[in-house]
Write a protein that holds these residues in place. Sequence first.
Motif, mmCIF file in Angstrom:
data_model
loop_
_atom_site.group_PDB
_atom_site.id
_atom_site.type_symbol
_atom_site.label_atom_id
_atom_site.label_comp_id
_atom_site.label_asym_id
_atom_site.label_seq_id
_atom_site.Cartn_x
_atom_site.Cartn_y
_atom_site.Cartn_z
ATOM 1 N N ASP A 1 38.990 54.541 39.158
ATOM 2 C CA ASP A 1 40.101 53.972 38.406
ATOM 3 C C ASP A 1 39.675 52.668 37.734
ATOM 4 O OD1 ASP A 1 41.523 56.084 39.399
ATOM 5 O OD2 ASP A 1 42.698 54.887 40.834
ATOM 6 N N ASP A 2 40.376 52.318 36.670
ATOM 7 C CA ASP A 2 40.004 51.127 35.893
ATOM 8 C C ASP A 2 40.035 49.844 36.719
ATOM 9 O OD1 ASP A 2 39.675 52.737 33.699
ATOM 10 O OD2 ASP A 2 41.595 52.217 32.755
ATOM 11 N N ASP A 3 40.990 49.739 37.636
ATOM 12 C CA ASP A 3 41.073 48.504 38.424
ATOM 13 C C ASP A 3 39.885 48.358 39.369
ATOM 14 O OD1 ASP A 3 41.928 50.657 39.949
ATOM 15 O OD2 ASP A 3 43.406 49.496 41.075
ATOM 16 N N VAL B 1 36.842 49.661 38.765
ATOM 17 C CA VAL B 1 35.724 49.342 37.868
ATOM 18 C C VAL B 1 35.727 47.853 37.533
ATOM 19 C CG1 VAL B 1 34.711 49.758 35.596
ATOM 20 C CG2 VAL B 1 35.639 51.677 36.914
ATOM 21 N N ALA B 2 36.902 47.331 37.222
ATOM 22 C CA ALA B 2 37.011 45.915 36.858
ATOM 23 C C ALA B 2 36.630 45.015 38.030
ATOM 24 C CB ALA B 2 38.427 45.613 36.384
#
Length: 333
Positions: free
Chosen positions: A271-273, A275-276
Motif C-alpha cells: 500500500d502507498d502508506d 511505501v511512503a
Amino acid sequence: MFFKKFDMAQQIELKSTVRDSQLGQRLDQAIAELFSDFSRSRLKEWLLAGKVVVDGEVVIKPRQKVMGGEEIILHAELEDEERWLPQDIALDIVYEDDDILVINKPRDFVVHPGAGTPDGTVLNALLHHYPQIAEVPRAGIVHRLDKDTTGLMVVAKTVPAQTRLVRALQKRKITREYEAIAIGTMTAGGLVDQPIGRHPTKRTLMAVSPMGKPAVTHYRVAEHFREHTRIRLRLETGRTHQIRVHMASIQHPLLGDIAYGGRVKIPKGADDDVVALIRNFDRQALHAVMLRFEHPITGEELEFHAPVPEDMVILTEALRDDINKYGKDEYSS
C-alpha cells in the motif's frame, strides 16, 4: 590514599605508602593497587610521563621493584573539560543516584562534541545539569550511541564509578541489547565475528577490516516481514558503528541507514502508506532497548529497559499489517 584537587584545570595529587605485602612488586602494579580508582593504563601513562615520585625521586620505570614502606606521590592532571560549554538541554533520565546516571537518548542527539558538532551534545547537557561532572574524564561518558540511534546509555558521575564502569565494559560485563529493522528476510539468528577498522577511503565511516579491532555482534530474529526482519542484537564489543557495519557485512543493512545501507526494498504491491514509510524513514532503525550491569560502587545488579520509540513502532506496525495482508504464511509471526 590521600586525594586533593587544586583548581579548575583538575590538577590532582595522590599520595600513599607502599604496603609491606607488596614487597617485590613492579612499581606499575603497586600503584595500580594503591590508586585503584584510576585505570592501569591511565596510571602507566602518568608514570611514563614522570608524574610519579618515590621517596622524593621521580621514577619512570614501570618494572622497578618496590620494597614496602616507600612514600609514593603522584602529580597529574585529569582531562580538562572546561573547553566544553554547559548547555541547558533536557535529558530523559531513566535512573539516577550519587554515582551514576542512566538516560534514554533520543534521535538527532550527538553524544560527544567533535568535528562539525562543537556543542548541543549529551556532554554539554551533562555539564549543565551536573557541574561537578566536569571533574570526571569525558564528563562521565562511558560508551556512546550514534547520533540517530536511540536508547539507553549509562554515565558515571564520579571518577571511581567511571573507572569501574570502563573496566566492566572492557571485560564484557555490561550487557547491551538493541532492537533493529534489517533489510531482507533473515532465516535465523547468528553472530558476526569480524574486526572493524576505519574505512580505507571514507574516513568518517568504519568497515570490516583484517587490520581492525575485534568485534562481535550476536543477533536473533524477532519477527519476519515480506522484505524486512525485526531483530534483537547483543554486543560483546563496542566498536564505532559496530551493529551497522556488521549487519551490512552480511547483506542485511539496517533500514534507513544512509551510510551503510543498500537500496531500499519495497514489498511487492504494498500500500502507498507503507511505501511512503519505508522510503521516508530517515535514520537507521536502531534502538538500545536494554542495559544490564553491576553498580560500580554497590555491586548491585541493575537492569533497565527503554520502550521502542514511536517512529520505529509505527514502521513495525505498518510492516506487520503489510505481511498480514499480502504476505506468505511461512513469514508470519
